[in-house]
Design a protein around this motif. Sequence first.
Motif, mmCIF file in Angstrom:
data_model
loop_
_atom_site.group_PDB
_atom_site.id
_atom_site.type_symbol
_atom_site.label_atom_id
_atom_site.label_comp_id
_atom_site.label_asym_id
_atom_site.label_seq_id
_atom_site.Cartn_x
_atom_site.Cartn_y
_atom_site.Cartn_z
ATOM 1 N N SER A 4 -22.912 -1.494 0.906
ATOM 2 C CA SER A 4 -23.122 -2.609 0.028
ATOM 3 C C SER A 4 -21.777 -3.196 -0.203
ATOM 4 O O SER A 4 -20.966 -2.333 -0.554
ATOM 5 C CB SER A 4 -23.990 -2.471 -0.853
ATOM 6 N N PRO A 5 -21.706 -4.564 -0.494
ATOM 7 C CA PRO A 5 -20.360 -5.040 -1.049
ATOM 8 C C PRO A 5 -20.070 -4.518 -2.197
ATOM 9 O O PRO A 5 -20.901 -4.302 -3.172
ATOM 10 C CB PRO A 5 -20.956 -6.549 -1.212
ATOM 11 N N ARG A 6 -18.852 -4.336 -2.538
ATOM 12 C CA ARG A 6 -18.361 -4.053 -3.939
ATOM 13 C C ARG A 6 -18.726 -4.761 -4.887
ATOM 14 O O ARG A 6 -18.564 -5.916 -4.813
ATOM 15 C CB ARG A 6 -16.872 -3.619 -3.830
ATOM 16 N N LYS A 7 -19.546 -4.346 -5.957
ATOM 17 C CA LYS A 7 -19.717 -5.266 -7.238
ATOM 18 C C LYS A 7 -18.527 -5.794 -7.825
ATOM 19 O O LYS A 7 -17.646 -4.719 -7.952
ATOM 20 C CB LYS A 7 -20.365 -4.610 -8.002
ATOM 21 N N LEU A 8 -18.221 -6.933 -8.028
ATOM 22 C CA LEU A 8 -16.960 -7.529 -8.501
ATOM 23 C C LEU A 8 -17.019 -7.152 -10.018
ATOM 24 O O LEU A 8 -17.891 -7.740 -10.749
ATOM 25 C CB LEU A 8 -16.747 -8.907 -8.122
ATOM 26 N N THR A 9 -16.063 -6.461 -10.532
ATOM 27 C CA THR A 9 -16.228 -6.141 -12.065
ATOM 28 C C THR A 9 -14.932 -6.587 -12.354
ATOM 29 O O THR A 9 -14.137 -7.026 -11.801
ATOM 30 C CB THR A 9 -16.182 -4.702 -12.214
ATOM 31 N N GLU A 10 -14.748 -6.551 -13.943
ATOM 32 C CA GLU A 10 -13.348 -7.053 -14.565
ATOM 33 C C GLU A 10 -12.315 -6.224 -14.049
ATOM 34 O O GLU A 10 -12.272 -4.998 -13.966
ATOM 35 C CB GLU A 10 -13.612 -7.001 -16.038
ATOM 36 N N ALA A 11 -11.201 -6.867 -13.592
ATOM 37 C CA ALA A 11 -10.039 -6.263 -13.218
ATOM 38 C C ALA A 11 -9.220 -5.788 -14.499
ATOM 39 O O ALA A 11 -9.123 -6.414 -15.699
ATOM 40 C CB ALA A 11 -8.953 -7.026 -12.410
ATOM 41 N N VAL A 12 -8.793 -4.400 -14.499
ATOM 42 C CA VAL A 12 -8.127 -3.743 -15.682
ATOM 43 C C VAL A 12 -6.747 -3.141 -14.963
ATOM 44 O O VAL A 12 -6.655 -2.524 -14.000
ATOM 45 C CB VAL A 12 -8.941 -2.556 -16.256
ATOM 46 N N LEU A 13 -5.783 -3.339 -15.647
ATOM 47 C CA LEU A 13 -4.418 -3.304 -15.162
ATOM 48 C C LEU A 13 -4.019 -1.845 -16.179
ATOM 49 O O LEU A 13 -3.691 -1.991 -17.305
ATOM 50 C CB LEU A 13 -3.383 -4.265 -15.353
ATOM 51 N N VAL A 14 -3.957 -0.721 -15.474
ATOM 52 C CA VAL A 14 -3.508 0.475 -16.244
ATOM 53 C C VAL A 14 -1.945 0.790 -15.511
ATOM 54 O O VAL A 14 -1.672 1.195 -14.582
ATOM 55 C CB VAL A 14 -4.446 1.692 -15.674
ATOM 56 N N GLY A 15 -1.070 0.460 -16.361
ATOM 57 C CA GLY A 15 0.210 0.462 -16.285
ATOM 58 C C GLY A 15 0.511 -0.315 -14.737
ATOM 59 O O GLY A 15 0.398 -1.474 -15.067
ATOM 60 N N ASN A 16 1.184 0.214 -13.561
ATOM 61 C CA ASN A 16 1.107 -0.525 -12.511
ATOM 62 C C ASN A 16 0.083 -0.337 -11.527
ATOM 63 O O ASN A 16 -0.013 -0.789 -10.476
ATOM 64 C CB ASN A 16 2.542 -0.272 -11.564
ATOM 65 N N VAL A 17 -1.202 0.004 -12.107
ATOM 66 C CA VAL A 17 -2.435 0.522 -11.225
ATOM 67 C C VAL A 17 -3.474 -0.527 -11.680
ATOM 68 O O VAL A 17 -3.857 -0.686 -12.577
ATOM 69 C CB VAL A 17 -2.757 1.648 -11.134
ATOM 70 N N LYS A 18 -4.129 -1.263 -10.552
ATOM 71 C CA LYS A 18 -5.266 -2.213 -10.905
ATOM 72 C C LYS A 18 -6.475 -1.398 -10.422
ATOM 73 O O LYS A 18 -6.490 -0.942 -9.443
ATOM 74 C CB LYS A 18 -5.079 -3.534 -9.700
ATOM 75 N N VAL A 19 -7.380 -1.501 -11.429
ATOM 76 C CA VAL A 19 -8.776 -0.827 -11.360
ATOM 77 C C VAL A 19 -9.843 -2.041 -11.452
ATOM 78 O O VAL A 19 -9.758 -2.691 -12.341
ATOM 79 C CB VAL A 19 -8.917 -0.020 -12.417
ATOM 80 N N GLY A 20 -10.620 -1.908 -10.318
ATOM 81 C CA GLY A 20 -11.440 -3.020 -10.605
ATOM 82 C C GLY A 20 -11.045 -4.479 -10.054
ATOM 83 O O GLY A 20 -10.079 -4.473 -9.453
ATOM 84 N N GLY A 21 -11.935 -5.326 -10.180
ATOM 85 C CA GLY A 21 -11.701 -6.626 -9.656
ATOM 86 C C GLY A 21 -11.330 -6.909 -8.173
ATOM 87 O O GLY A 21 -10.449 -7.733 -7.589
ATOM 88 N N GLY A 22 -12.040 -5.951 -7.368
ATOM 89 C CA GLY A 22 -11.905 -5.904 -5.920
ATOM 90 C C GLY A 22 -10.610 -4.892 -5.599
ATOM 91 O O GLY A 22 -10.622 -4.840 -4.299
ATOM 92 N N ALA A 23 -10.235 -4.392 -6.184
ATOM 93 C CA ALA A 23 -9.017 -3.485 -5.966
ATOM 94 C C ALA A 23 -9.691 -2.180 -5.043
ATOM 95 O O ALA A 23 -10.576 -1.938 -5.468
ATOM 96 C CB ALA A 23 -8.074 -2.924 -7.093
ATOM 97 N N MET A 252 -21.042 4.638 -4.371
ATOM 98 C CA MET A 252 -20.244 3.655 -3.972
ATOM 99 C C MET A 252 -20.726 3.154 -2.590
ATOM 100 O O MET A 252 -20.340 1.896 -2.351
ATOM 101 C CB MET A 252 -18.910 4.604 -3.318
ATOM 102 N N GLN A 253 -21.750 3.710 -1.782
ATOM 103 C CA GLN A 253 -22.496 2.938 -0.859
ATOM 104 C C GLN A 253 -23.056 1.835 -1.351
ATOM 105 O O GLN A 253 -23.184 0.860 -0.527
ATOM 106 C CB GLN A 253 -23.533 4.175 -0.095
ATOM 107 N N GLN A 254 -23.753 1.839 -2.537
ATOM 108 C CA GLN A 254 -24.289 0.909 -3.247
ATOM 109 C C GLN A 254 -23.116 -0.303 -3.801
ATOM 110 O O GLN A 254 -23.788 -1.138 -4.493
ATOM 111 C CB GLN A 254 -25.238 1.302 -4.251
ATOM 112 N N GLY A 255 -22.120 -0.123 -3.501
ATOM 113 C CA GLY A 255 -21.031 -0.990 -4.129
ATOM 114 C C GLY A 255 -20.673 -0.760 -5.457
ATOM 115 O O GLY A 255 -19.969 -1.540 -6.462
ATOM 116 N N ILE A 256 -20.958 0.462 -6.112
ATOM 117 C CA ILE A 256 -20.921 0.796 -7.614
ATOM 118 C C ILE A 256 -19.558 1.553 -7.449
ATOM 119 O O ILE A 256 -19.727 2.647 -7.131
ATOM 120 C CB ILE A 256 -22.202 1.358 -8.136
#
Length: 405
Positions: A4-23, A252-256
């Motif tokens: 399944s397509p990844r669910k688009l969540t709010e992007a969070v920047l942790v230091g130099n690492v992007k988490v969520g937001g399609g990353a 993750m298969q379900q995009g979560i």
Amino acid sequence: MSISPRKLTEAVLVGNVKVGGGAPIVVQSMTNTDTANIEATVKQVMELATAGSELVRITVNNEAAAQAVPEIRRQLDANGFSVPLVGDFHFNGHKLLEMYPECAKALGKFRINPGNVGKGAKRDTQFQQMIECAVKYDKPVRIGVNGGSLDQAVLTRLLDENRAKAEPLELAAITREAIIISALESAAAAESYGLARSKIILSCKISNVQELISIYQDISSRCDYTLHLGLTEAGIGSKGIVASSAALSVLMQQGIGDTIRISLTPEPGAARTKEVVVAQEILQTMGFRAFTPMVIACPGCGRTTSDYFQKLAMDIQSYLREQMPTWREQYKGVEEMEVAVMGCVVNGPGESKNANIGISLPGTGETPVAPVYEDGEKTVTLKGDRIAEEFQVIVENYIKRTYSA
């Protein structure tokens, strides 16, 4: 079955690492050293980062640990390790963050467990203090709810409401809802205290696989916060690996899911980095990311009474993983390579042809030669006592020739 397509969540920047937001899904781990032991903690963080952990969590449980964090950060930077550190706070985090501002500044993220932040009226005050500190120093926060330390006030409230219903729900359903409500209400409170939505990551961990899947399916449908996945206590050895693989793969298969940790109980003397390797291999075998060339090897049967091909497969796999920190910088795309090490003529040539590079070793009673295939074509046949060494050289030359600098 398609992913399944990844669910688009709010992007969070942790230091130099992007988490969520399609990353890409981020791999994280946690040290098990005494954080106050600076030398041991720095060493383990560097080992975890070298293995591929993109975030590393450390325990900040007392004043000595809080005082050590800035020096840990300094030494990591001096050694060329920029991996963000996540401070794991329970019970006294509000005091430690207030007393040691340099600790707060050195961390890339705070982890707060709503069930372990004070009690009664103190809970809201202490939680607010920690959130306001995160706002002050511009730090993201993971609000991590655990089934084993669930906020009892939330659970009691939901149980009281449930008893008043004409058809009360079972305790398991109420517990699942309490875990989700604790996370969502804490996130709403954090926003009310000034923490931006783009600074919030949620997790709702429990140790039961089916319960975990149900909880994350539910919370994913009710919010767009960035989500961290993991069984809270996966277990030891194969049990922990299997349980984590089963739960996280389904989600993750379900995009979560935006970031994962495999919370393995380390076997005595085993490297802490195993949880990083397992996380990477789950992501890679599921097709979400590529970290290191994958070795395809047969399980062996009555045709493969020698253990030669098994040793070669293990040696090649270890060699590839050891080389990746260097190769990652030198050869673009090498992490997607497949290497086949097969034990007999039944599937050996076919699997070797399908891989980028493969070797088909002779089985019991077969001619003692080993054809090597590169991109589907047989290029050489190895024989004698140095097949392993010669094949490793062929793999090295293939990489240098095939993948761009």
